[in-house]
Design a protein around this motif. Sequence first.
Motif, mmCIF file in Angstrom:
data_model
loop_
_atom_site.group_PDB
_atom_site.id
_atom_site.type_symbol
_atom_site.label_atom_id
_atom_site.label_comp_id
_atom_site.label_asym_id
_atom_site.label_seq_id
_atom_site.Cartn_x
_atom_site.Cartn_y
_atom_site.Cartn_z
ATOM 1 N N GLY A 1 19.972 -17.242 9.887
ATOM 2 C CA GLY A 1 21.321 -17.780 10.007
ATOM 3 C C GLY A 1 21.679 -18.710 8.862
ATOM 4 O O GLY A 1 20.805 -19.250 8.180
ATOM 5 N N ILE A 2 22.977 -18.900 8.680
ATOM 6 C CA ILE A 2 23.466 -19.714 7.557
ATOM 7 C C ILE A 2 23.073 -21.173 7.729
ATOM 8 O O ILE A 2 22.560 -21.814 6.810
ATOM 9 C CB ILE A 2 24.999 -19.577 7.424
ATOM 10 C CG1 ILE A 2 25.353 -18.152 7.010
ATOM 11 C CG2 ILE A 2 25.547 -20.566 6.407
ATOM 12 C CD1 ILE A 2 26.833 -17.867 7.030
ATOM 13 N N ARG A 3 23.307 -21.723 8.923
ATOM 14 C CA ARG A 3 23.037 -23.147 9.146
ATOM 15 C C ARG A 3 21.560 -23.479 9.017
ATOM 16 O O ARG A 3 21.184 -24.452 8.372
ATOM 17 C CB ARG A 3 23.561 -23.564 10.519
ATOM 18 C CG ARG A 3 23.312 -25.031 10.818
ATOM 19 C CD ARG A 3 23.959 -25.467 12.091
ATOM 20 N NE ARG A 3 25.408 -25.508 11.848
ATOM 21 C CZ ARG A 3 26.317 -25.274 12.769
ATOM 22 N NH1 ARG A 3 25.965 -24.967 13.991
ATOM 23 N NH2 ARG A 3 27.591 -25.340 12.475
ATOM 24 N N ARG A 4 20.694 -22.652 9.601
ATOM 25 C CA ARG A 4 19.256 -22.927 9.527
ATOM 26 C C ARG A 4 18.714 -22.707 8.111
ATOM 27 O O ARG A 4 17.813 -23.417 7.678
ATOM 28 C CB ARG A 4 18.517 -22.082 10.538
ATOM 29 C CG ARG A 4 18.810 -22.558 11.964
ATOM 30 C CD ARG A 4 18.205 -21.673 13.000
ATOM 31 N NE ARG A 4 16.758 -21.798 13.007
ATOM 32 C CZ ARG A 4 15.973 -21.021 13.731
ATOM 33 N NH1 ARG A 4 16.491 -20.083 14.483
ATOM 34 N NH2 ARG A 4 14.667 -21.181 13.694
ATOM 35 N N THR A 5 19.252 -21.732 7.397
ATOM 36 C CA THR A 5 18.843 -21.532 6.006
ATOM 37 C C THR A 5 19.224 -22.739 5.160
ATOM 38 O O THR A 5 18.417 -23.241 4.374
ATOM 39 C CB THR A 5 19.489 -20.260 5.426
ATOM 40 O OG1 THR A 5 19.132 -19.148 6.232
ATOM 41 C CG2 THR A 5 19.037 -20.018 4.008
ATOM 42 N N PHE A 6 20.455 -23.205 5.343
ATOM 43 C CA PHE A 6 20.919 -24.365 4.596
ATOM 44 C C PHE A 6 20.085 -25.598 4.942
ATOM 45 O O PHE A 6 19.681 -26.353 4.052
ATOM 46 C CB PHE A 6 22.402 -24.618 4.896
ATOM 47 C CG PHE A 6 23.020 -25.680 4.043
ATOM 48 C CD1 PHE A 6 23.437 -25.396 2.760
ATOM 49 C CD2 PHE A 6 23.174 -26.976 4.523
ATOM 50 C CE1 PHE A 6 24.005 -26.382 1.963
ATOM 51 C CE2 PHE A 6 23.736 -27.958 3.741
ATOM 52 C CZ PHE A 6 24.159 -27.659 2.454
ATOM 53 N N SER A 7 19.807 -25.795 6.227
ATOM 54 C CA SER A 7 19.018 -26.977 6.613
ATOM 55 C C SER A 7 17.571 -26.872 6.136
ATOM 56 O O SER A 7 16.934 -27.889 5.854
ATOM 57 C CB SER A 7 19.067 -27.191 8.123
ATOM 58 O OG SER A 7 18.407 -26.146 8.798
ATOM 59 N N VAL B 1 19.310 -15.329 4.984
ATOM 60 C CA VAL B 1 20.493 -15.767 5.735
ATOM 61 C C VAL B 1 20.683 -14.894 6.969
ATOM 62 O O VAL B 1 20.994 -15.402 8.054
ATOM 63 C CB VAL B 1 21.742 -15.754 4.827
ATOM 64 C CG1 VAL B 1 22.996 -15.977 5.640
ATOM 65 C CG2 VAL B 1 21.615 -16.807 3.742
ATOM 66 N N GLN C 1 16.514 -29.970 3.000
ATOM 67 C CA GLN C 1 15.882 -31.144 3.585
ATOM 68 C C GLN C 1 15.487 -32.074 2.450
ATOM 69 O O GLN C 1 15.153 -31.636 1.358
ATOM 70 C CB GLN C 1 14.633 -30.755 4.366
ATOM 71 C CG GLN C 1 14.891 -29.922 5.570
ATOM 72 C CD GLN C 1 13.601 -29.446 6.214
ATOM 73 O OE1 GLN C 1 12.504 -29.821 5.805
ATOM 74 N NE2 GLN C 1 13.727 -28.603 7.214
#
Length: 132
Positions: A51-57, A47, A61
Amino acid sequence: MLSLSDFQRIGVGLVGFGLFFILFGILLYFDAVLLAFGNILFLSGMVFIIGIRRTFSFFFQRPKLKGTSFFFGGVIVVLMRWPVLGMLLEAYGFITLFRSFFPVAFGFLASLANIPLLSQLAQKTGESSSMV
């Protein structure tokens, strides 16, 4: 040379310590506390690095949901103090998540040094790789 922000440097340290604790936990006959601590450090380091958003995405997927569910299921099983089963689930999830990355990594390693066994392995995996 690659320029890293302060958060990314912290993330690299967390990932490094996470991998160290996971390896140390495996060497100490699957010590559940060390493995759980290593998992938490590894995921928090991811994370911090991307980053949070890229880790989540990345993890959520649609094609990677099977690997994600096995990986996070393994983390939960390790936290419930069943380390061998949890690490098996995590390993399967990790391989499923990063399946498309392995030929690239082997090709990069083969280009760094002309090691006969490694370059032959990279050629064989590079020929049979599919971008699924």
